[in-house]
Design an enzyme around this catalytic site. Structure first.
Site, PDB file in Angstrom:
ATOM      1  N   GLY A 184       0.684  -1.070   0.039  1.00  0.00           N
ATOM      2  CA  GLY A 184       0.100   0.007   0.089  1.00  0.00           C
ATOM      3  C   GLY A 184       0.803   1.243   0.044  1.00  0.00           C
ATOM      4  N   SER A 185       0.539   2.244  -0.667  1.00  0.00           N
ATOM      5  CA  SER A 185       1.309   3.440  -0.911  1.00  0.00           C
ATOM      6  C   SER A 185       0.382   4.617  -1.661  1.00  0.00           C
ATOM      7  CB  SER A 185       2.674   3.181  -1.638  1.00  0.00           C
ATOM      8  OG  SER A 185       2.187   2.247  -2.709  1.00  0.00           O
TER       9      SER A 185
END
Length: 215
Positions: A184-185
């Site tokens: 996730g980012s």
């Protein structure tokens, strides 16, 4: 096996460069568990979660081919538009949040030349958190027909590694793969002054497909 030599899976699905440190040990453990499952109940029990984890890794590191959209600025990332913010210098920042379910290979928003690729150390708070402004990141600058375009890959709470694919000085085509963020980012792109935004907060984007600007 080097990342550049990771094969396509059965059916022709391409896997992302930069996946090896996570993918190969997971797949190897799952294969070992399955091989020994017939002779041991303990290994049979272990085979279920290890195989599920390997399947999840294969899904996460998928890198599908895309038919690149025609337009001045296209999305560099799969995800959801988290914010659209006017900047002090007249630019507009479009922030795209990438969940672990998204494809995490990022693409060039325009054709041009990479004028800089800068790694900036920082923290690892969730990418949707305001404090993620201080997270570890890679800052890209592209010399394009619209002038200098800045794009920032931001690591999240789970994403602990950003993998640029190309160095400074490289000429890129719009929609070309330029890097990977593991898990996730967020990816931010700064539109030049006078360029209107075509997306809105909450809208889903697809790298290489969704147009970010409006004529």
């Amino acid at each position: 096996m080097p990342d550049s030599q990771i094969p396509a899976t059965r059916g022709g699905v391409r896997l992302a460069r930069g996946a090896s440190p996570w993918l190969l040990p997971t797949v190897a453990t799952a294969a070992l568990s399955l091989a020994r499952a017939r002779k041991s109940g303990r290994w049979a029990a272990a085979a279920v979660p290890t195989t599920a984890l390997a399947a999840g890794m294969l899904w996460f590191f998928r890198d599908p081919e895309r038919e690149i959209t025609q337009g001045r600025v296209i999305s560099p990332a799969d995800g959801v538009v988290q914010s659209i913010m006017p900047w002090k210098d007249g630019r507009t920042r479009v922030a795209i949040f990438m969940s672990p379910l998204n494809v995490h290979v990022n693409r060039a928003p325009l054709s041009g030349t990479v004028t800089s690729v800068e790694h900036v150390p920082g923290g690892f708070v969730p990418a949707f958190n305001k404090e993620s402004e201080n997270n570890e990141r890679v800052v890209w600058h592209f010399d394009t027909e619209l002038g200098d375009i800045e794009m920032v890959q931001i690591a999240g709470a789970v994403a602990r590694r950003i993998v640029p694919y190309i160095p400074q000085g490289t000429k890129v085509e719009q929609g070309e793969r330029i890097g990977l963020i593991r898990f996730g980012s967020r990816v931010d792109i700064y539109l030049p002054e006078g360029v209107d935004v075509a997306v809105e907060v909450g809208q889903a984007t697809t790298a290489g497909v969704t147009r970010i600007d409006r004529d």
